[in-house]
Scaffold this active site. Sequence first.
Site, mmCIF file in Angstrom:
data_model
loop_
_atom_site.group_PDB
_atom_site.id
_atom_site.type_symbol
_atom_site.label_atom_id
_atom_site.label_comp_id
_atom_site.label_asym_id
_atom_site.label_seq_id
_atom_site.Cartn_x
_atom_site.Cartn_y
_atom_site.Cartn_z
ATOM 1 C CB ILE A 154 -10.072 -2.085 -8.004
ATOM 2 C CG1 ILE A 154 -10.714 -1.085 -7.027
ATOM 3 C CG2 ILE A 154 -8.858 -1.466 -8.690
ATOM 4 C CD1 ILE A 154 -9.861 -0.765 -5.816
ATOM 5 C CB ILE A 229 -3.372 0.362 -8.151
ATOM 6 C CG1 ILE A 229 -3.990 -0.845 -8.853
ATOM 7 C CG2 ILE A 229 -2.698 1.290 -9.150
ATOM 8 C CD1 ILE A 229 -5.113 -0.508 -9.813
ATOM 9 C CB ALA A 230 -2.900 -3.931 -4.311
ATOM 10 N NE ARG A 231 -3.633 -0.526 2.120
ATOM 11 C CZ ARG A 231 -4.523 0.312 1.623
ATOM 12 N NH1 ARG A 231 -4.375 0.739 0.380
ATOM 13 N NH2 ARG A 231 -5.543 0.731 2.332
ATOM 14 C CD GLU A 260 1.499 3.972 1.161
ATOM 15 O OE1 GLU A 260 0.343 4.406 1.355
ATOM 16 O OE2 GLU A 260 1.864 3.432 0.092
ATOM 17 C CG HIS A 278 -1.624 5.385 -1.126
ATOM 18 N ND1 HIS A 278 -1.437 4.537 -0.050
ATOM 19 C CD2 HIS A 278 -2.828 5.035 -1.654
ATOM 20 C CE1 HIS A 278 -2.486 3.722 0.059
ATOM 21 N NE2 HIS A 278 -3.336 4.006 -0.900
#
Length: 312
Positions: A154, A229-231, A260, A278
Amino acid sequence: MKPHLLLVEPMMAEIEASFDAAYQVHRLFDNAQREGIEAARGEIRAVVTGGGTGLANDWIDRLPSLGIVAVNGVGTDRIDLAYARGRNIHVTTTRGALTDEVADMGLALILAVLRRIVEGDRFVREGRWQAGEQFPLGSSPRGKRLGILGLGQIGRALGTRAELFGMAVRYSNRTHYHDVAWPHFADAAGLAADSDVLAVCIAATPDTRRVVDGAVLEALGPQGALINIARGSVVDEDALIAALRDGTIGAAGLDVFENEPAIRKDFLDLPNVVLTPHQASATVETRRAMGNMVLASLDAYFAGRRPENTVN
């Protein structure tokens, strides 16, 4: 007789139809099926779950016949891989299927933050443009330095896209790759100090928990922007909220959060952050491809083969 499968969260209707055709499916998200799931625990041989949900060890212990946990995603931070391996349980992911979409979302968040797209939408809807107010200027991505924290598939895809928009890419990764010309930095703080935009693409592990902390945000600086955009777990959210409030950094674009979907209410009141639920891999095309990869992993396991996308 069809093998028993536990489906932890909903998937596309067409993928669930394929599950139903091949397996006796027990839907954990359907409260009406809880009693039936309890009765079938001993026969359930496969679990399909999401990367953000995973499967806790107590559930693994409750399923004595379990042989595969197929993750509809790439995150495995909610699964104890070593514990599953000790039980001879395959854990598979859909690695590769969502690379382009997540990289696209990373670039979209960069543009949304730099060009004030969400802020502009709100400005128009509130009638402020029509009332003659002046909207503040945005920033061009051209010439900006993009730091990528975590140069996996990514991260590489995001860097390639960013270069097309005139950004100068650099990265920090545990492995120093020599097949890319981008400058390498030894740690997150060093990368942030040499970046205008810091994009977090790193895998969530115990070692990377809150790796983006107050020191990294301070190094990024008051004109800098953070993209995640990971965690959510890889960012210290207390430090991030404070940095956005006091101007330690300029802005953020966040697709992931630590708890989340019950995200911190503090984020909702910050005007300099773009929030998305997400959704990085959430396109029809990619979710279909991911579902088909899950089906292929299950097919391989029940045919007595090692699934191709086993990660443990």
